[in-house]
Design an enzyme around this catalytic site. Structure first.
Site, PDB file in Angstrom:
ATOM      1  CG  ASN A  28      -8.873   4.483  -1.372  1.00  0.00           C
ATOM      2  OD1 ASN A  28      -9.531   5.405  -0.912  1.00  0.00           O
ATOM      3  ND2 ASN A  28      -9.080   3.230  -1.004  1.00  0.00           N
ATOM      4  CB  ILE A  29      -9.845   5.651  -7.614  1.00  0.00           C
ATOM      5  CG1 ILE A  29     -10.011   7.108  -7.147  1.00  0.00           C
ATOM      6  CG2 ILE A  29     -10.906   5.294  -8.657  1.00  0.00           C
ATOM      7  CD1 ILE A  29      -9.666   8.137  -8.198  1.00  0.00           C
ATOM      8  CD  GLU A  67      -1.025   7.032   0.525  1.00  0.00           C
ATOM      9  OE1 GLU A  67      -1.949   6.653  -0.224  1.00  0.00           O
ATOM     10  OE2 GLU A  67      -0.646   6.379   1.506  1.00  0.00           O
ATOM     11  CB  CYS A 124       1.174   0.729   0.029  1.00  0.00           C
ATOM     12  SG  CYS A 124       1.249   1.467  -1.616  1.00  0.00           S
ATOM     13  CB  CYS A 175       2.391   5.338  -1.783  1.00  0.00           C
ATOM     14  SG  CYS A 175       0.822   5.092  -2.651  1.00  0.00           S
TER      15      CYS A 175
END
Ligand code: THU
Length: 131
Positions: free
Chosen positions: A47-48, A60, A91, A94
């Site tokens: 994650n970014i 993802e 989530c 995703c």
């Protein structure tokens, strides 16, 4: 990485490695993902987060979009790990993205006890939007 017979544990290990690059200055919630393609390749993501929070992206989708952008079309499984002790389920966004590009992908999650849960994306996203 090229390995058609990668185990669930190996894919989870790749996701754990990818988590090291997570940039989560706002949530402190670090996530890594690794997706195995039918061509036998593994693409990883983390994650970014961004000052403009809505621009943040989940691990993802980074892994999935990296694979898609390299021309991959078919997927076997995706592993997801976080720095939380509980299972980290994808989530809603995703789930939608995975369903659209990999409607029969298997989703693997791992908690801090080392337990692994596997489920089909269709079970995680009943009645998906499509047109
Ligand atoms: N996040 C993921 O990368 N994957 C998930 O499955 C759940 C959430 C990220 C988004 C955000 O950077 C942080 O975790 C907290 O929500």
């Amino acid at each position: 990485m090229l390995n058609k017979s990668i185990s669930d544990e190996e894919l989870i290990e790749s996701a754990r490695k990818a988590r090291e690059n997570s940039s989560a200055a706002f949530s402190g919630f670090h996530v890594g993902a690794a997706i195995l393609t039918k061509t036998g390749k593994v693409y990883t993501g983390c994650n970014i987060e961004n000052y403009s929070l809505s621009l943040s992206i989940c691990a993802e989708r980074v892994a999935l979009f990296k694979a898609l952008s390299e021309g991959e079309k078919d997927f076997i499984k995706i592993a997801i790990v976080s720095n939380d002790s509980e299972f980290c389920y994808p989530c809603g966004s995703c789930r939608q993205a995975l369903y659209e590009f990999a409607s029969d992908i298997k989703v693997l999650v791992n908690d801090s006890n080392g337990s692994i849960k596997a489920m089909e994306i269709a079970a995680l996203l009943p009645l998906p939007f499509k047109h």
